[in-house]
Design a protein around this motif. Sequence first.
Motif, short mmCIF file in Angstrom:
data_model
loop_
_atom_site.label_atom_id
_atom_site.label_comp_id
_atom_site.label_asym_id
_atom_site.label_seq_id
_atom_site.Cartn_x
_atom_site.Cartn_y
_atom_site.Cartn_z
N UNK A 130 -2.94 -6.00 15.19
CA UNK A 130 -2.30 -5.27 16.29
C UNK A 130 -2.91 -3.88 16.51
N UNK A 131 -4.22 -3.81 16.38
CA UNK A 131 -4.91 -2.57 16.67
C UNK A 131 -5.20 -1.68 15.48
N UNK A 132 -4.80 -2.12 14.29
CA UNK A 132 -5.05 -1.29 13.11
C UNK A 132 -6.46 -1.46 12.57
N UNK A 133 -7.06 -2.64 12.76
CA UNK A 133 -8.38 -2.93 12.22
C UNK A 133 -9.33 -3.20 13.37
N UNK A 156 -13.25 0.34 11.42
CA UNK A 156 -12.26 1.41 11.40
C UNK A 156 -10.89 0.82 11.07
N UNK A 157 -10.22 1.43 10.08
CA UNK A 157 -8.87 0.98 9.70
C UNK A 157 -7.90 2.14 9.86
N UNK A 158 -6.89 1.95 10.70
CA UNK A 158 -5.90 2.99 10.98
C UNK A 158 -4.75 2.83 9.98
N UNK A 159 -4.77 3.65 8.94
CA UNK A 159 -3.64 3.67 8.01
C UNK A 159 -2.38 4.14 8.72
N UNK A 160 -2.54 5.17 9.55
CA UNK A 160 -1.51 5.66 10.45
C UNK A 160 -2.21 6.02 11.75
N UNK A 165 -9.73 5.39 8.26
CA UNK A 165 -10.81 5.20 7.29
C UNK A 165 -11.90 4.37 7.95
N UNK A 166 -13.14 4.83 7.81
CA UNK A 166 -14.27 4.11 8.39
C UNK A 166 -15.21 3.65 7.28
N UNK A 167 -15.62 2.38 7.36
CA UNK A 167 -16.67 1.82 6.51
C UNK A 167 -17.79 1.35 7.44
N UNK A 168 -19.03 1.69 7.09
CA UNK A 168 -20.15 1.31 7.95
C UNK A 168 -21.39 1.07 7.11
N UNK A 169 -22.28 0.25 7.65
CA UNK A 169 -23.56 -0.03 7.00
C UNK A 169 -24.63 -0.13 8.07
N UNK A 170 -25.77 0.54 7.86
CA UNK A 170 -26.89 0.51 8.79
C UNK A 170 -28.15 0.07 8.05
#
Length: 205
Positions: A130-133, A156-160, A165-170
């Motif tokens: 529902x838009x958190x992930x 991007x994960x919306x805790x609130x 919190x962002x996780x990324x790999x390039x």
Amino acid sequence: PYTHAVGLSASYADDEYTEGVWRMETIYEFGKPFGDKRKPIMTLDETGAPTETGLLGIKKTDVWQAFIGFDRPTWIRALNRRSTFFLTSQVFWQYIPTGTSRFQGQVSQTDKVRNWEAVGTIAASTVYMRGKLLPQAFFVIDPMNHYSSQLGWVVDYYLTPQLIIRFAQNYFFVPGYGGRVDETRGIGGQYRKRDETVVRMTYQF
């Protein structure tokens, strides 16, 4: 410096064949300045002898830049049953009608300026929980520079609503080419073989 330019943008929603939106923008600049390697700026040292400052004079030329893009929401129910995937792709190009051998790029002395430059991108994104992930994957390729490429993903994960919190790999690579590419900072240049992992926390007020 001021330059004169003329541009055009357009979009077209194709409901019959591709079920997507086609986008286009173009601009033609008159007399855009470039660093001129044949015009080094000199100064006098303490002995009065001329010496190079490392700065360059400029030479002006017309430049044509444009891009074509395509966007399409697409159901991939095996991966997401509740939301579509947003697929987008773009092709950017630049053309300089005059000779460019004397031009200097803005990044470094090894940054070449070509008559034709082009970059292509493709990306896919969707929404979970529902838009958190919010995951996104993308691919970028520079066909004019040994097909130097960047492949990556971002989650991007919306805790609130305020705390993200962002996780990324390039991954940066040049397919089938082991030598040094001409540009130095972007995809395939000094970042080649320097893949990066990103972990970031953001708090929005």
